[in-house]
Design a protein around this motif. Structure first.
Motif, mmCIF file in Angstrom:
data_model
loop_
_atom_site.group_PDB
_atom_site.id
_atom_site.type_symbol
_atom_site.label_atom_id
_atom_site.label_comp_id
_atom_site.label_asym_id
_atom_site.label_seq_id
_atom_site.Cartn_x
_atom_site.Cartn_y
_atom_site.Cartn_z
ATOM 1 N N THR A 188 -7.148 17.396 96.084
ATOM 2 C CA THR A 188 -6.499 16.959 97.272
ATOM 3 C C THR A 188 -7.243 17.199 98.320
ATOM 4 O O THR A 188 -7.969 18.540 98.517
ATOM 5 N N THR A 189 -7.520 16.299 99.623
ATOM 6 C CA THR A 189 -8.539 16.378 100.668
ATOM 7 C C THR A 189 -7.554 15.653 101.686
ATOM 8 O O THR A 189 -6.539 15.148 101.674
ATOM 9 N N ASP A 190 -8.272 15.890 102.880
ATOM 10 C CA ASP A 190 -7.928 14.929 104.011
ATOM 11 C C ASP A 190 -8.619 13.722 104.013
ATOM 12 O O ASP A 190 -9.275 13.476 103.263
ATOM 13 N N SER A 191 -8.274 12.775 104.860
ATOM 14 C CA SER A 191 -8.833 11.613 104.803
ATOM 15 C C SER A 191 -10.467 11.417 105.092
ATOM 16 O O SER A 191 -11.129 10.605 104.698
ATOM 17 N N LEU A 192 -10.785 12.544 105.898
ATOM 18 C CA LEU A 192 -12.622 12.549 106.106
ATOM 19 C C LEU A 192 -12.795 13.567 105.002
ATOM 20 O O LEU A 192 -12.491 14.844 105.140
ATOM 21 N N TYR A 193 -13.541 13.201 103.819
ATOM 22 C CA TYR A 193 -13.754 14.063 102.937
ATOM 23 C C TYR A 193 -15.172 13.875 101.946
ATOM 24 O O TYR A 193 -15.511 12.517 102.424
ATOM 25 N N VAL A 194 -15.810 14.350 101.279
ATOM 26 C CA VAL A 194 -16.730 14.458 100.472
ATOM 27 C C VAL A 194 -16.122 14.187 99.020
ATOM 28 O O VAL A 194 -15.401 14.889 98.547
ATOM 29 N N PRO A 195 -16.436 13.011 98.317
ATOM 30 C CA PRO A 195 -15.853 12.546 97.183
ATOM 31 C C PRO A 195 -16.442 13.385 96.015
ATOM 32 O O PRO A 195 -17.503 14.176 96.286
ATOM 33 N N VAL A 196 -15.649 12.947 94.802
ATOM 34 C CA VAL A 196 -16.121 13.605 93.704
ATOM 35 C C VAL A 196 -17.734 13.603 93.491
ATOM 36 O O VAL A 196 -18.219 12.392 93.382
ATOM 37 N N TRP A 197 -18.567 14.561 93.123
ATOM 38 C CA TRP A 197 -19.761 14.528 92.897
ATOM 39 C C TRP A 197 -20.811 14.063 94.107
ATOM 40 O O TRP A 197 -21.456 13.350 93.941
ATOM 41 N N GLY A 198 -20.261 14.105 95.225
ATOM 42 C CA GLY A 198 -20.697 13.743 96.375
ATOM 43 C C GLY A 198 -21.859 14.181 97.228
ATOM 44 O O GLY A 198 -22.269 13.860 98.171
ATOM 45 N N VAL A 199 -22.236 15.445 96.591
ATOM 46 C CA VAL A 199 -23.347 16.250 97.138
ATOM 47 C C VAL A 199 -24.352 16.273 96.100
ATOM 48 O O VAL A 199 -24.296 16.637 94.896
ATOM 49 N N HIS A 200 -25.701 16.058 96.499
ATOM 50 C CA HIS A 200 -26.912 15.776 95.850
ATOM 51 C C HIS A 200 -27.915 16.810 96.181
ATOM 52 O O HIS A 200 -28.315 16.685 97.341
ATOM 53 N N ILE A 201 -28.312 17.661 95.525
ATOM 54 C CA ILE A 201 -29.203 18.593 96.078
ATOM 55 C C ILE A 201 -30.525 18.816 95.352
ATOM 56 O O ILE A 201 -30.337 18.712 93.914
ATOM 57 N N THR A 202 -31.646 18.969 96.001
ATOM 58 C CA THR A 202 -33.038 18.915 95.173
ATOM 59 C C THR A 202 -33.773 19.919 95.864
ATOM 60 O O THR A 202 -33.456 20.330 97.129
ATOM 61 N N THR A 203 -34.895 20.462 95.307
ATOM 62 C CA THR A 203 -35.748 21.223 95.956
ATOM 63 C C THR A 203 -37.426 20.716 95.922
ATOM 64 O O THR A 203 -37.985 21.063 94.875
ATOM 65 N N LEU A 445 -32.721 1.987 81.040
ATOM 66 C CA LEU A 445 -31.843 3.352 81.284
ATOM 67 C C LEU A 445 -32.649 4.431 81.857
ATOM 68 O O LEU A 445 -32.100 5.193 82.773
ATOM 69 N N ARG A 446 -34.066 4.613 81.367
ATOM 70 C CA ARG A 446 -34.888 5.406 82.294
ATOM 71 C C ARG A 446 -34.916 5.117 83.637
ATOM 72 O O ARG A 446 -34.950 6.249 84.398
ATOM 73 N N ASP A 447 -34.786 3.994 84.156
ATOM 74 C CA ASP A 447 -34.925 3.617 85.525
ATOM 75 C C ASP A 447 -33.547 4.063 86.152
ATOM 76 O O ASP A 447 -33.760 4.521 87.508
ATOM 77 N N ILE A 448 -32.400 3.920 85.559
ATOM 78 C CA ILE A 448 -31.212 4.578 86.040
ATOM 79 C C ILE A 448 -31.354 5.902 86.473
ATOM 80 O O ILE A 448 -30.901 6.211 87.252
ATOM 81 N N CYS A 449 -31.837 6.666 85.463
ATOM 82 C CA CYS A 449 -31.954 8.042 85.642
ATOM 83 C C CYS A 449 -32.705 8.420 86.914
ATOM 84 O O CYS A 449 -32.648 9.137 87.546
ATOM 85 N N HIS A 450 -34.014 7.867 86.949
ATOM 86 C CA HIS A 450 -35.021 7.973 87.801
ATOM 87 C C HIS A 450 -34.367 7.626 89.277
ATOM 88 O O HIS A 450 -34.651 8.265 90.227
ATOM 89 N N ARG A 451 -33.452 6.565 89.385
ATOM 90 C CA ARG A 451 -32.854 6.289 90.717
ATOM 91 C C ARG A 451 -31.812 7.174 90.939
ATOM 92 O O ARG A 451 -31.875 7.569 92.206
ATOM 93 N N GLU A 452 -31.056 7.705 90.138
ATOM 94 C CA GLU A 452 -30.010 8.639 90.445
ATOM 95 C C GLU A 452 -30.588 10.007 90.561
ATOM 96 O O GLU A 452 -30.092 10.935 91.087
#
Length: 835
Positions: A188-203, A445-452
């Protein structure tokens, strides 16, 4: 005083705002109905045919084994079959087929957004809330989620979710489980929220003195998002802030993402030896400064690289995978996921020296990935066992065109922040690999992986190596993965542009714990009337090889990348080589560890090669063989030491030394069939069985005695003996209850193990615990797994005991007391404290 008041006020505000996001795991309060129902009228009688269950739940694991369950007449091309044959026990002989319904009520505070998150549902899930269909997701291994806000009751109370699941016959090649076998969560969230799996972190940049962490946060809002403030703070493994970035976002990019870059000084790098984990805390505020959402994302800082001719590098260091493949079932617990059972398996693998896991051949439960992050296992996550061409009549190919990309995207977004995940696999032995469109589909399929996720390499498990080398399929992957076909490694290395070869699935050695066969001969498909395989660890299936072949490839050639052994644990189904008209065989023989979580001798072979920080010495076989007096009975020592001496009843049988690579090659040329084994084991071939005592002394490189082990012939069975995987248990009402794996052994009056006993053991559990399941490791055993009794197999079996809270116990004594009883033997009792 005023500063204190302000501080307390701040705590109150934080406490109020912390309720903006709430994730609750819906474990209790479910009802289950086996079979279809006529309608989903919520006012209908709610009692008829419904039973109360907890989720995760596997509706088939407590049912009897039966040969008639899911009989399949198929041709398994992967196994070299030239015509269809009747497969008995292929999916475990359990009744996983059919329809099941689940329902549960839940409340949501008025004005909140609500999302139901399913970690997995087996299978073909259709979901209703308050009588409205909110969506469906057919793949049983996929995690998925639905926004159910539009379907909630106006006051948010007494909402009812109903889930229909259906498993068709001929839909799997192993036991898949049935039901809501993974967790279900309410977000449960407010109407302004981060959706499921909505954070992407890279280094993007990792150096000894600093690392750059890039955070891309997807922000959803019902109202316009101008002026939204996104604040992200990074917490290091010691719980100390390592950097922060905050700012007003005047607009969000076309993907709905906000990007932030934070520098971390002197980063602690994630590796299997040091699994350091960072946490990013992302807070979203509206224009008035109200905290609308707060998302915590765990990640690691590390680098991965694949270098032609050299292989895989983690954090700049060359390493070869010491990995295993595992199916998702948990043996006698079935497919219903249990975090403590997963941890138990990983602890056994870690002790063996394993550092990597392949999720064969499906998307994992998220708890497995979290544990691999924490415990230090690299992962190959693999989603599919078939693409658009069928292996099973009712397999995933039915959903391919509509669902393949959706399933891939959800998987990639789910796990792309987990540092344990170092590669993606796009499929296992798919028939498409030899089709005209195979290379193009692999590239898609490889390109889907590379895109995401552009940070990780992509592989696939290929068994039809000849065609994939010619048609471009193998070349389309970042890393070519070969399933077995060790004779093709050099050809693949020479032909492919990647100039590396990964053992994506290796060995397929088979054995039965404690069941020794003579003469000791390497065999590629031996079968016996008892439906067991040789515990001397010299047998494999026809398409495969003994472990030493893979050890030698890893040791001798820098461009080999290591291996993922088939398999770490035995699993339900696929009882090769006894899968064709061979009932009662119904579980695999591939495991290094059997279905009862008891190591086979092969465990010590792998440990002797993989545990570089500890020594190993294990002597086989057991030395109780009535009727073999005077017969040749070879003795093997699994050890990292290169030399050892065998003594029988105080008389030396001479020293034995492992062969070097050159010596092993010469011995092979000279006709020694066990030459390769002698490179990795100490073998005394011509030992004559004489009851009494055998002792092996291992010597270090300076010729000094370093370790020794003694094995004695057992006398008449006298008593049961119990040992526990856990010295104590910690009860937790909000999570999976703790588990203890109790190993039962038969011993004589002197405590010597009796390896041939097979009598029935019954279990009594009192105090702060309850019986959960039992197993014995016998792939032909038809004993029910969920009843408190089990026959011994090769002198041992295992009971799984669950610790419970004191207020749930009939006798809340602060301990769980386990008693094992068998006719004609002294019973055994074990007390395990509950904290």
């Amino acid at each position: 005083m005023r500063r204190t008041g302000i501080f307390l006020l701040s705590l109150v505000v934080m406490a109020l705002n912390s309720t903006a996001r709430e994730m609750v795991t819906l474990r209790k309060g479910w009802e289950f109905h086996r079979g279809d129902i006529a309608n989903i009228d919520l006012k209908a009688d709610r009692s008829t045919g419904w039973e109360s269950v907890s989720v995760p739940h596997d509706w088939a694991i407590d049912q009897p084994f039966d040969m008639s369950n899911d009989l399949q007449t198929v041709q398994v091309i992967q196994d070299g079959e030239t015509h269809p044959t009747l497969k008995t026990g292929r999916t475990g002989g359990l009744p996983y087929m059919g329809i099941g319904w689940y329902r549960r009520s839940f409340d949501v505070r008025p004005g909140k957004m609500a999302t139901l998150v399913f970690d997995g549902a087996m299978s073909e899930a259709k979901v209703w809330v308050n009588g409205h269909k909110v969506g469906e997701w057919p793949y049983g291994y996929a995690s998925f989620h639905f926004d159910v806000t539009p379907y909630l009751n106006p006051d948010g109370r007494d909402n009812v979710v109903m889930v229909r699941l259906e498993n068709l016959p001929f839909s799997s090649r192993w036991y898949p489980g049935a039901g809501l076998y993974r967790n279900v969560h309410l977000l449960t969230t407010d109407s302004l929220y981060v959706p499921v799996w909505g954070v992407h972190i890279t280094t993007p940049y990792v150096k000894d003195d600093f690392a750059t962490v890039r955070i891309r946060t997807l922000v959803n809002a019902v109202s316009p998002t101008h002026g939204v403030r996104v604040d992200t703070e990074i917490i290091n493994p010691n719980g100390i802030s390592s950097g922060r970035m905050s700012g007003i976002v005047s607009h969000i990019d076309s993907t709905g993402c906000v990007e932030q870059n934070i520098e971390v000084s002197s980063p602690a790098l994630w590796s299997p030896e040091s699994p350091c984990l960072y946490t990013a805390v992302t807070r979203v505020y509206d224009t008035g400064g109200y905290l609308c959402d707060s998302v915590t994302t765990r990640f690691g800082i590390r680098t991965i690289e694949v270098i032609p001719h050299r292989g895989f590098y983690l954090n700049g260091h060359h390493r070869k995978f010491k990995g295993v493949c595992n199916h998702h079932d948990l043996g006698p617990l079935g497919a219903a996921v249990n975090r403590n059972a997963l941890r138990h398996q990983l602890e056994m693998l870690k002790e063996m020296g394993c550092d990597a896991v392949r999720t064969s051949h499906n998307m994992p439960d998220p708890q497995l990935v979290e544990l691999c992050d924490e415990m230090g296992f690299m992962m190959m996550i693999e989603p599919f066992d078939e693409w658009e061409i069928a292996k099973c009549r009712n397999g995933y190919h039915r959903f391919w065109d509509e669902w393949a990309e959706r399933d891939m995207v959800e998987m990639l977004r789910h796990y792309r922040n987990n540092p344990s995940v170092v590669m993606w696999s796009v499929g296992n032995e798919v028939p498409t690999q030899c089709s005209e469109d195979g290379a193009a589909m692999a590239a898609w399929l490889r390109d889907i992986c590379h895109r995401e996720d552009p940070t990780r390499p992509v592989t696939a498990g290929m068994d039809q190596v000849a065609c994939t080398l010619e048609n471009g399929f193998a070349a389309a992957l970042d890393m070519p993965g070969l399933n077995y076909r060790t004779h093709k490694y050099h050809e693949a290395y020479d032909m492919l542009p990647q100039r590396v070869v990964l053992g994506s699935e290796t060995a397929s050695a088979v054995s039965s714990r404690g069941v020794y066969k003579w003469p000791v001969e390497i065999s590629g498909n031996a079968t016996y009337p008892d439906h067991q395989s040789n515990a001397y660890e010299v047998e494999s299936c026809a398409w495969a090889n003994i472990p030493e072949v893979d050890f030698a490839l890893a040791d001798d050639f820098p461009w080999t990348m290591g291996q993922f052994v088939w398999t770490g644990f035995d699993y339900l189904g696929e009882p090769s080589p006894y899968n064709t008209d061979a009932w009662p065989s119904h579980s695999s023989l591939f495991g290094i560890i059997d279905l009862a979580s008891i190591p086979k001798d092969r465990y010590w072979l792998y440990r002797s090669q993989w545990r570089k920080d500890d020594h190993t010495l294990y002597v086989a076989p057991h030395w109780t063989h009535p009727g073999r007096e005077g017969k040749i009975t070879p003795v093997i020592a699994y050890t990292d030491f290169n030399e050892g001496e065998l003594w029988i009843n105080g008389v030396s049988m001479g020293r034995c030394r492992k062969l070097s690579a050159v010596e092993a090659d010469s011995a092979v040329a000279a006709g020694d069939s066990l030459a390769l084994i002698r490179r990795y084991r100490l073998v005394w071939d011509y030992v004559v069985y004489t009851p009494g005592e055998i002792r092996v002394v291992a010597y270090d490189d300076d010729g000094r005695a370093a370790m020794e082990q003694t094995v004695r012939t057992a006398d008449t069975p006298y008593a049961l003996s119990l040992s526990s995987s856990q010295a104590e248990l910690t009860a937790n009402a909000d999570a999976d209850r703790p588990l203890a794996y109790i190993t039962v052994s038969v011993v004589d009056r002197d405590g010597n193990f009796c390896p041939d006993d097979s009598r029935l053991v019954e279990f009594e559990v009192k105090g702060q615990g309850r019986f959960r399941a039992a197993a014995n490791g016998d792939p032909t055993s038809l004993d029910p797994l969920q009843e408190p009794r089990m026959h011994l197999f090769s002198g041992r079996c295992t009971a799984i005991i669950e610790g419970i809270n004191a207020d749930d116990a009939d006798n809340p004594s602060g301990v769980v007391t386990v008693t094992a009883i068998a006719s004609g033997l002294r019973k055994a009792t074990l007390n395990i404290p509950i904290r």
